[in-house]
Design an enzyme around this catalytic site. Structure first.
Site, PDB file in Angstrom:
ATOM      1  N   CYS A 116       5.652  -3.702  -7.527  1.00 25.62           N
ATOM      2  CA  CYS A 116       6.889  -3.931  -6.530  1.00 25.62           C
ATOM      3  C   CYS A 116       7.161  -5.268  -6.317  1.00 25.62           C
ATOM      4  O   CYS A 116       8.397  -5.729  -6.087  1.00 25.62           O
ATOM      5  CB  CYS A 116       6.657  -3.032  -5.158  1.00 25.62           C
ATOM      6  SG  CYS A 116       6.396  -1.271  -5.715  1.00 25.62           S
ATOM      7  N   HIS A 256      12.041  -5.838  -0.305  1.00 30.62           N
ATOM      8  CA  HIS A 256      11.673  -4.747  -1.287  1.00 30.62           C
ATOM      9  C   HIS A 256      12.056  -3.369  -0.677  1.00 30.62           C
ATOM     10  O   HIS A 256      11.605  -3.060   0.540  1.00 30.62           O
ATOM     11  CB  HIS A 256      10.142  -4.744  -1.644  1.00 30.62           C
ATOM     12  CG  HIS A 256      10.060  -3.314  -2.581  1.00 30.62           C
ATOM     13  ND1 HIS A 256      10.532  -2.855  -3.384  1.00 30.62           N
ATOM     14  CD2 HIS A 256       8.920  -2.639  -2.501  1.00 30.62           C
ATOM     15  CE1 HIS A 256       9.974  -1.699  -4.045  1.00 30.62           C
ATOM     16  NE2 HIS A 256       8.990  -1.660  -3.299  1.00 30.62           N
ATOM     17  N   ASN A 286      14.070   3.609  -4.761  1.00 30.36           N
ATOM     18  CA  ASN A 286      12.971   2.620  -4.730  1.00 30.36           C
ATOM     19  C   ASN A 286      12.908   2.541  -6.287  1.00 30.36           C
ATOM     20  O   ASN A 286      12.193   3.271  -6.920  1.00 30.36           O
ATOM     21  CB  ASN A 286      11.613   2.933  -4.253  1.00 30.36           C
ATOM     22  CG  ASN A 286      10.467   2.198  -4.276  1.00 30.36           C
ATOM     23  OD1 ASN A 286      10.688   1.364  -5.049  1.00 30.36           O
ATOM     24  ND2 ASN A 286       9.373   2.172  -3.722  1.00 30.36           N
TER      25      ASN A 286
END
Length: 329
Positions: A116, A256, A286
Site C-alpha cells: 500500500c 492511503h 481500496n
C-alpha cells in the site's frame, strides 16, 4: 551535469475499470446486514476489472493520461516506475511492457513491490533520480486486487478494488516544489498480518494447493488498524518536521484510502481539519498503492492544484511498510 534543485509533479492521470460493484452485492454474498460495509469502512462501491483486463493495460491507461496532462515528450522520459502488488507475471516484471505500450523508447523500467505504500517509495526514488539526472520520470501505481480476494474472508473481501494512478515527476528549479519532506518506515514484526501465503520462493505453487493459499488474507484486522494509524501518524509528523512545516500548513491531506476510520484517526492525531482530507474511498474502495495517485488525479480534476499548496501524503500496509511525503506544488 549540474544538480537539479528540485522536482515537481508535472502531470496527473488515473484509470478505473467500468464495472462498478455495489456493497449490496458483497453484503448479500457474505450474509451481512445492509449498510454494514459502509459503516465499517466508508466504502459504498468499488471498481473491478473484467476477465480480459491486464495489470499492464490498466497501468498504461493511467500513464497515458499523466503524460498527456504533463505535455512531456515521450522520448524525454528516462525512467518508468511501476508500484504494484499484482504484476501480470512473477517474471518478467510488468514495467518494461508498460513503457513499451506507452512508446517510452528511452526509458528504463522497473516494478516496485511496496504494497500500500509503494507509490510513496516510487515517488521518493523518482525525486532522487530527477534531482541527480535532470530528466523526467513516470510513476504509475496499479493493482488488480479483485483477483486476489478470498470471497469468503470478510476482512479483505469488503475492502479491495482495482485501479491505477500516475504522475509525471519533472525537473524544477524551485526548491519549494516537489518533495520537501519525507519519512519512510518499516516494521517486520507485522510481516504476516496481511499476506498471500503461497506463490513465492519460500512456498512455491504445488499441485493440489488450496485456492485460499494464493489469495489475500488479513490475519488480525484490529492489529492492522492500530499499527497503520500509529505508523501513518508518526511518519507524517516526522515528514512535516523535515519540511519545516506544521499540520496547519497542509493545504490538502492525501492519505492511503485503506479504511475511512484509519485516515480519520490519523487526521485527528495530526490535528488536520477533516475538510482538508482528499477522499476517494467512497466510490473506489481500496486499491492499495494506487489509492494515493488516484486520489491526487481526482482531486486535481475537481479543483486544480495551485502554486504554493502543500500536500501531505501518507500510507501504511503489508510488510509492514509505510511512509509520508510532503509535496510543494
Amino acid at each position: 551535469m549540474s544538480a537539479v534543485r528540485s522536482s515537481c509533479l508535472a502531470g496527473f492521470g488515473h484509470f478505473v475499470p467500468t464495472r462498478r460493484v455495489e456493497n449490496a452485492e458483497i453484503e448479500t454474498r457474505l450474509c451481512l446486514e445492509p449498510g454494514w460495509i459502509e459503516r465499517r469502512t466508508g466504502i459504498r462501491a468499488r471498481r473491478w476489472v473484467d476477465a480480459g483486463d491486464t495489470l499492464s493495460g490498466l497501468a498504461a491507461k493511467a500513464g497515458e493520461a499523466a503524460l498527456q496532462d504533463a505535455g512531456v515528450a515521450r522520448n524525454d522520459i528516462a525512467l518508468t516506475l511501476l508500484a504494484t502488488s499484482t504484476p501480470d507475471h512473477l517474471l518478467p516484471p510488468s514495467a518494461p511492457l508498460l513503457a513499451h505500450r506507452l512508446g517510452l523508447a528511452n526509458s528504463g523500467a522497473i516494478d516496485l513491490a511496496g504494497a500500500c505504500s509503494g507509490f510513496l517509495y516510487a515517488l521518493t526514488l523518482a525525486d532522487g533520480f530527477v534531482r541527480a539526472q535532470g530528466r523526467p520520470v513516470l510513476v504509475v501505481a496499479a493493482n488488480i486486487l479483485s483477483r486476489r480476494i478470498n470471497p469468503a474472508e470478510r476482512a479483505s473481501a469488503v475492502l479491495f478494488a482495482d485501479a491505477a494512478g500516475a504522475v509525471v515527476v519533472a525537473p524544477c528549479d524551485d526548491a519549494d516544489k516537489g518533495l520537501i519532506g519525507v519519512d519512510l518506515a518499516s516494521d517486520g514484526s507485522g510481516y504476516d498480518l496481511i499476506t498471500i501465503p503461497a506463490g513465492g520462493s519460500s512456498r512455491p505453487f504445488a499441485p493440489g494447493m488450496a485456492a485460499e493459499d494464493v489469495l489475500m488474507t488479513m490475519r488480525d484486522g484490529r492489529d492492522v488498524f492500530i499499527r497503520a494509524v500509529e505508523m501513518m501518524t508518526a511518519c507524517s509528523t516526522r515528514a512535516l518536521a523535515n519540511a519545516g512545516l506544521c499540520p496547519a500548513d497542509v493545504s490538502r491531506f492525501v492519505p492511503h484510502q485503506a479504511n475511512v476510520r484509519i485516515f480519520d484517526a490519523v487526521c485527528g492525531n495530526l490535528d488536520i481539519e477533516p475538510g482538508r482530507t482528499v477522499r476517494s474511498i467512497e466510490d473506489h474502495g481500496n486499491s492499495s498503492a494506487a489509492t494515493i495517485p488516484l486520489s491526487l488525479s481526482l482531486a486535481h480534476q475537481r479543483k486544480p492544484f495551485a502554486s504554493g499548496e502543500k500536500l501531505l501524503l501518507t500510507a501504511a500496509g503489508a510488510g509492514l511498510t509505510g511512509g509520508a511525503v510532503v509535496l510543494g506544488i
